[in-house]
Write a protein that holds these residues in place. Structure first.
Motif, short mmCIF file in Angstrom:
data_model
loop_
_atom_site.label_atom_id
_atom_site.label_comp_id
_atom_site.label_asym_id
_atom_site.label_seq_id
_atom_site.Cartn_x
_atom_site.Cartn_y
_atom_site.Cartn_z
N MET A 1 0.84 -1.18 0.00
CA MET A 1 0.00 0.00 0.00
C MET A 1 0.88 1.24 0.00
SD MET A 1 -1.05 2.69 2.24
CE MET A 1 -0.12 2.21 3.64
N THR A 2 0.57 2.14 -0.88
CA THR A 2 1.17 3.47 -0.88
C THR A 2 0.02 4.47 -0.92
OG1 THR A 2 3.13 2.73 -2.06
CG2 THR A 2 2.66 5.07 -2.12
N ILE A 3 0.04 5.42 -0.04
CA ILE A 3 -1.01 6.43 -0.03
C ILE A 3 -0.85 7.32 -1.26
CG2 ILE A 3 -1.91 8.46 1.20
CD1 ILE A 3 -2.58 5.80 2.58
N LYS A 4 -1.93 7.47 -2.00
CA LYS A 4 -1.94 8.32 -3.19
C LYS A 4 -2.90 9.50 -3.06
CE LYS A 4 -0.77 4.51 -6.28
NZ LYS A 4 -1.23 3.65 -7.39
N GLN A 83 -7.68 6.57 -10.55
CA GLN A 83 -7.62 5.12 -10.35
C GLN A 83 -6.92 4.78 -9.03
OE1 GLN A 83 -5.95 3.49 -13.97
NE2 GLN A 83 -7.75 4.06 -15.16
N ILE A 84 -7.42 5.39 -7.97
CA ILE A 84 -6.88 5.19 -6.63
C ILE A 84 -7.80 4.23 -5.87
CG2 ILE A 84 -6.34 6.33 -4.44
CD1 ILE A 84 -5.77 8.89 -6.12
N ASN A 85 -7.22 3.17 -5.35
CA ASN A 85 -7.98 2.19 -4.57
C ASN A 85 -8.22 2.72 -3.16
OD1 ASN A 85 -7.91 0.26 -6.68
ND2 ASN A 85 -5.83 -0.31 -6.06
N ALA A 86 -9.22 2.16 -2.50
CA ALA A 86 -9.57 2.60 -1.14
C ALA A 86 -8.38 2.46 -0.19
CB ALA A 86 -10.76 1.81 -0.62
N LEU A 90 -5.96 8.05 2.56
CA LEU A 90 -5.88 8.42 3.98
C LEU A 90 -6.87 9.56 4.19
CD1 LEU A 90 -4.51 8.36 6.82
CD2 LEU A 90 -2.92 10.08 5.92
N ILE A 91 -7.82 9.35 5.09
CA ILE A 91 -8.79 10.39 5.41
C ILE A 91 -8.46 10.94 6.79
CG2 ILE A 91 -11.22 10.89 5.84
CD1 ILE A 91 -11.92 8.82 3.73
N VAL A 92 -8.31 12.25 6.86
CA VAL A 92 -7.97 12.93 8.11
C VAL A 92 -9.25 13.59 8.63
CG1 VAL A 92 -6.45 14.60 9.22
CG2 VAL A 92 -5.67 13.37 7.16
N GLU A 173 5.71 11.23 6.38
CA GLU A 173 6.63 10.51 5.49
C GLU A 173 6.63 9.02 5.80
OE1 GLU A 173 10.36 12.60 5.67
OE2 GLU A 173 9.53 14.34 4.63
N ASP A 174 6.53 8.67 7.07
CA ASP A 174 6.44 7.25 7.43
C ASP A 174 5.10 6.66 7.02
OD1 ASP A 174 8.97 6.57 8.59
OD2 ASP A 174 8.46 7.85 10.29
N VAL A 175 4.05 7.46 7.04
CA VAL A 175 2.76 6.99 6.54
C VAL A 175 2.89 6.65 5.06
CG1 VAL A 175 0.36 7.64 6.05
CG2 VAL A 175 1.40 8.28 8.23
N ILE A 176 3.51 7.55 4.31
CA ILE A 176 3.68 7.33 2.87
C ILE A 176 4.55 6.10 2.61
CG2 ILE A 176 4.57 8.34 0.72
CD1 ILE A 176 1.96 9.64 1.94
#
Length: 193
Positions: A1-4, A83-86, A90-92, A173-176
């Motif tokens: 997973m990579t946050i897009k 074309q970003i998957n769920a 990341l929802i803040v 950055e660690d989240v990404i």
């Protein structure tokens, strides 16, 4: 997973800008500033959008302008377009069940009564996105919740919320990089109660 895609939940307009319910917007504004993003209204995405680059990853930042209870429409439109998957979202958002000064991250789960998440789950037809939950505290009983979230925090609460936002920015950055265990531990160490 990579946050897009990073989405900050909130309500548009000057009347809501400083309300507790808008901490998602506050986070996205700070993140855009940190990474030289410039929000622009994009009607096809029902929101304000900018693109930033974190560790050579292109990240879309979105602030829906649909109002909180209809956030899913905005999130779905940009996710479909890029074309970003769920599990790349990341929802803040503000979190009543966490004290001010505390931020927590998780994947999946229920909406917990948060109407922005409730609508997003309904529209996306999944709970499989990540959430960065920024604590705003709870008023103590159910009746004034709407008034509580649609109001400005006290100076003390605001300082604590801002601290949680700053701590969250430090771990983005660690989240990404998908170092979520590290993010969880780091945020726990920085909790202010």
């Amino acid at each position: 997973m990579t946050i897009k895609l990073i989405v900050g939940l909130g309500n548009p307009g000057k009347n809501y800008k400083y309300h507790r319910h808008n901490v998602g917007f506050w986070f996205c504004d700070a993140l855009a500033k940190l990474y030289a993003g410039n929000f622009k209204k994009r009607t096809k995405f029902f929101g304000e959008v900018t693109q930033i680059n974190i560790f050579n990853h292109k990240i879309q930042l979105l602030k829906p302008t649909t109002f909180m209870n209809c956030s899913g429409q905005s999130i779905q439109s940009i996710a479909n377009f890029y074309q970003i998957n769920a599990d790349e979202i990341l929802i803040v958002h503000d979190e009543l069940n966490i004290n001010p000064g505390i931020a927590k991250i998780k994947s999946g789960g229920s909406h917990g009564g948060h109407n922005g998440l409730k609508n997003t789950i309904k529209i996306l037809e999944t709970k499989a996105f990540y959430r960065l939950r920024i604590g705003i505290g709870h008023p103590g009983n159910k009746l004034p919740i709407v008034d509580f979230v649609l109001n400005t925090p006290s100076k003390d609460e605001l300082d604590k919320i801002q601290n949680a936002l700053n701590n969250s920015l430090q771990v983005i950055e660690d989240v990404i990089k998908n170092n979520l265990d590290k993010v969880i531990k780091t945020l726990q160490k920085k909790e202010i109660i």
